[in-house]
Design a protein around this motif. Structure first.
Motif, mmCIF file in Angstrom:
data_model
loop_
_atom_site.group_PDB
_atom_site.id
_atom_site.type_symbol
_atom_site.label_atom_id
_atom_site.label_comp_id
_atom_site.label_asym_id
_atom_site.label_seq_id
_atom_site.Cartn_x
_atom_site.Cartn_y
_atom_site.Cartn_z
ATOM 1 N N ARG A 11 6.201 -2.912 -6.097
ATOM 2 C CA ARG A 11 7.454 -2.347 -6.143
ATOM 3 C C ARG A 11 7.713 -2.427 -7.653
ATOM 4 O O ARG A 11 8.599 -1.234 -8.182
ATOM 5 N N VAL A 12 7.634 -3.522 -8.516
ATOM 6 C CA VAL A 12 7.625 -3.085 -9.864
ATOM 7 C C VAL A 12 6.907 -2.364 -10.531
ATOM 8 O O VAL A 12 7.406 -1.548 -11.308
ATOM 9 N N GLN A 13 5.839 -2.087 -10.181
ATOM 10 C CA GLN A 13 4.844 -1.164 -10.891
ATOM 11 C C GLN A 13 5.115 0.167 -10.592
ATOM 12 O O GLN A 13 4.953 1.005 -11.428
ATOM 13 N N ALA A 14 5.604 0.343 -9.189
ATOM 14 C CA ALA A 14 5.904 1.843 -8.868
ATOM 15 C C ALA A 14 7.319 2.063 -9.584
ATOM 16 O O ALA A 14 7.492 3.294 -9.996
ATOM 17 N N LEU A 15 8.231 1.198 -9.614
ATOM 18 C CA LEU A 15 9.545 1.553 -10.300
ATOM 19 C C LEU A 15 9.096 1.758 -11.809
ATOM 20 O O LEU A 15 9.921 2.680 -12.352
ATOM 21 N N MET A 16 8.424 0.982 -12.499
ATOM 22 C CA MET A 16 8.251 1.176 -13.889
ATOM 23 C C MET A 16 7.636 2.640 -13.798
ATOM 24 O O MET A 16 8.034 3.329 -14.748
ATOM 25 N N ILE A 41 12.793 2.581 -2.920
ATOM 26 C CA ILE A 41 12.571 1.519 -3.235
ATOM 27 C C ILE A 41 13.622 0.493 -3.876
ATOM 28 O O ILE A 41 13.429 -0.533 -3.567
ATOM 29 N N LEU A 42 14.422 1.184 -4.595
ATOM 30 C CA LEU A 42 15.668 0.373 -5.067
ATOM 31 C C LEU A 42 16.454 -0.190 -4.039
ATOM 32 O O LEU A 42 17.241 -1.206 -4.186
ATOM 33 N N GLN A 43 16.688 0.472 -2.893
ATOM 34 C CA GLN A 43 17.514 -0.013 -1.540
ATOM 35 C C GLN A 43 16.808 -1.188 -1.070
ATOM 36 O O GLN A 43 17.732 -1.881 -0.200
ATOM 37 N N LEU A 49 0.994 -1.030 0.097
ATOM 38 C CA LEU A 49 0.127 -0.054 0.035
ATOM 39 C C LEU A 49 0.816 1.267 -0.096
ATOM 40 O O LEU A 49 0.600 2.214 -0.830
ATOM 41 N N MET A 50 2.087 1.174 0.797
ATOM 42 C CA MET A 50 2.870 2.168 0.669
ATOM 43 C C MET A 50 3.305 2.554 -0.574
ATOM 44 O O MET A 50 3.751 3.803 -1.071
ATOM 45 N N ALA A 69 3.640 5.852 -5.531
ATOM 46 C CA ALA A 69 3.379 5.963 -7.012
ATOM 47 C C ALA A 69 2.324 7.206 -7.325
ATOM 48 O O ALA A 69 2.622 7.797 -8.023
ATOM 49 N N PHE A 70 1.297 7.094 -6.498
ATOM 50 C CA PHE A 70 0.115 8.036 -6.508
ATOM 51 C C PHE A 70 0.668 9.608 -6.222
ATOM 52 O O PHE A 70 0.529 10.317 -7.141
ATOM 53 N N ASN A 71 1.417 9.483 -5.085
ATOM 54 C CA ASN A 71 2.170 10.858 -4.514
ATOM 55 C C ASN A 71 2.945 11.391 -5.787
ATOM 56 O O ASN A 71 2.697 12.587 -6.407
#
Length: 152
Positions: free
Chosen positions: A56-61, A40-42, A5-6, A11-13
């Motif tokens: 994580r993958v979707q946010a990073l994309m 996220i990457l760390q 959720l975070m 991603a929303f922010n």
């Protein structure tokens, strides 16, 4: 609050900040994107749940799309630095999702996973085409399974 959720909130922010950025807020917006992407990457994704890895993958994309296609040279450079991690996470993600589809819920999750993997590989392909002049993922993209039926 769950970690996935975070990630969705991050991603929303970032999306909200990017859409509403102005010349006066552009530097701050990019610093926010960079800071959240680094956070996220760390984090090690090998021990997280499939749902967390999906988030994580979707946010990073999302961050990579913004950084690659905004036109800011520093952002594009930063995006290119982390494609190895996105590739590794996508591969790990793909291997962990192979056992899904026993129930309707698992089928839906598996389809979300497959489409996320496809998008990640397409994003990586766009980046390689921009940088090298050709797509490095054609063999992989041609064999990826997904369900194309509109009714589903």
């Amino acid at each position: 609050m769950t970690i996935s959720l975070m990630r969705f909130q991050d991603a929303f922010n970032v999306s909200s900040a990017y859409v509403s950025k102005s010349p006066e807020t552009e530097d701050m917006t990019f610093r926010i994107i960079e800071a959240i992407a680094v956070r996220i990457l760390q984090q090690d994704c090998h021990m997280c749940s499939l749902q967390e890895l999906l988030a994580r993958v979707q946010a990073l994309m999302l961050f990579k799309v913004i950084q690659l296609f905004d036109g800011d040279i520093r952002q594009r450079f930063l995006a290119e630095q982390h494609f190895g991690i996105l590739r590794a996470w996508t591969s790990h993600f793909q291997s962990r999702s192979n056992d899904l589809e026993a129930t309707l819920h698992e089928w839906v999750v598996a389809e979300i996973v497959r489409r996320t993997i496809i998008f990640s590989l397409i994003l990586d392909s766009l980046q390689s085409t921009l940088k090298l002049g050709y797509c490095t993922n054609v063999p992989i993209l041609s064999i990826l399974p997904f369900t194309p039926e509109i009714e589903l």
